[in-house]
Structure formats: C-alpha cells, structure tokens
Design a protein around this motif. Sequence first.
Motif, PDB file in Angstrom:
ATOM      1  N   ILE A   1     -56.407 -17.888  87.575  1.00  0.00           N
ATOM      2  CA  ILE A   1     -56.516 -18.330  88.961  1.00  0.00           C
ATOM      3  C   ILE A   1     -57.509 -19.479  89.104  1.00  0.00           C
ATOM      4  CG2 ILE A   1     -57.264 -17.621  91.270  1.00  0.00           C
ATOM      5  CD1 ILE A   1     -56.120 -14.806  90.569  1.00  0.00           C
ATOM      6  N   ASN A   2     -58.644 -19.385  88.423  1.00  0.00           N
ATOM      7  CA  ASN A   2     -59.670 -20.429  88.511  1.00  0.00           C
ATOM      8  C   ASN A   2     -59.175 -21.668  87.762  1.00  0.00           C
ATOM      9  OD1 ASN A   2     -61.954 -22.099  87.790  1.00  0.00           O
ATOM     10  ND2 ASN A   2     -63.242 -20.439  88.541  1.00  0.00           N
ATOM     11  N   GLN A   3     -58.801 -22.679  88.523  1.00  0.00           N
ATOM     12  CA  GLN A   3     -58.187 -23.877  87.947  1.00  0.00           C
ATOM     13  C   GLN A   3     -59.112 -24.602  86.980  1.00  0.00           C
ATOM     14  OE1 GLN A   3     -56.476 -26.587  90.765  1.00  0.00           O
ATOM     15  NE2 GLN A   3     -56.090 -28.152  89.236  1.00  0.00           N
ATOM     16  N   LYS A   4     -60.379 -24.742  87.327  1.00  0.00           N
ATOM     17  CA  LYS A   4     -61.310 -25.460  86.454  1.00  0.00           C
ATOM     18  C   LYS A   4     -61.480 -24.729  85.129  1.00  0.00           C
ATOM     19  CE  LYS A   4     -65.922 -27.435  86.033  1.00  0.00           C
ATOM     20  NZ  LYS A   4     -65.797 -27.460  84.605  1.00  0.00           N
ATOM     21  N   ASP A   5     -61.662 -23.414  85.171  1.00  0.00           N
ATOM     22  CA  ASP A   5     -61.793 -22.640  83.933  1.00  0.00           C
ATOM     23  C   ASP A   5     -60.529 -22.758  83.089  1.00  0.00           C
ATOM     24  OD1 ASP A   5     -64.327 -21.873  84.667  1.00  0.00           O
ATOM     25  OD2 ASP A   5     -63.768 -19.840  85.242  1.00  0.00           O
ATOM     26  N   ARG A   6     -59.373 -22.696  83.747  1.00  0.00           N
ATOM     27  CA  ARG A   6     -58.097 -22.817  83.040  1.00  0.00           C
ATOM     28  C   ARG A   6     -58.011 -24.171  82.342  1.00  0.00           C
ATOM     29  NH1 ARG A   6     -54.304 -23.074  87.077  1.00  0.00           N
ATOM     30  NH2 ARG A   6     -54.229 -25.317  86.866  1.00  0.00           N
TER      31      ARG A   6
END
Length: 78
Positions: free
Chosen positions: A32-37
């Motif tokens: 869900i967390n785009q930056k982490d992905r």
Amino acid sequence: MASRARLEGICDYRLWTTEELIEAYAFEAKRINQKDREDAQRLIKRELKRRFDATLRLLDDEQTTENPKGTYRYLLNE
C-alpha cells in the motif's frame, strides 16, 4: 529453498537468491505504501541488474568454459 539470509529476515538483497528477489518484487507490487514499494522494487532491480551484468561478463571468462554450472549458480546466487 529459501536462503539463510531471507529465513533470518536479513534484507540485504545481495544475499537473496534470484528466485527470492523476483518473488519479493511481485510481493512489493501489492504494498500500500507507494514510496516503500518503489524503494524496495528499485533496490531489487538494482541487485538483479548487478547480478545479470556480472553473469554476462563471466560468459567470456575461461572459468565458464571450465565450469558453466558455476556461472549459472552465480546468476541464481545459490
């Protein structure tokens, strides 16, 4: 078979098998967390590129002539 690093929760992608990296990349796509992905996927791609580039260089090395399976295992990081 999982690498020791992954079993122990060590997130150093250089220690993971190629199979584990591809599985992790697919897993990250659902995060869900785009930056982490994006960060994780970028690091996984970087490690795969490093590994593939090194394998391509090894193809012209006499060690591959002597031991092609060794080069293949290097690519898989086994």
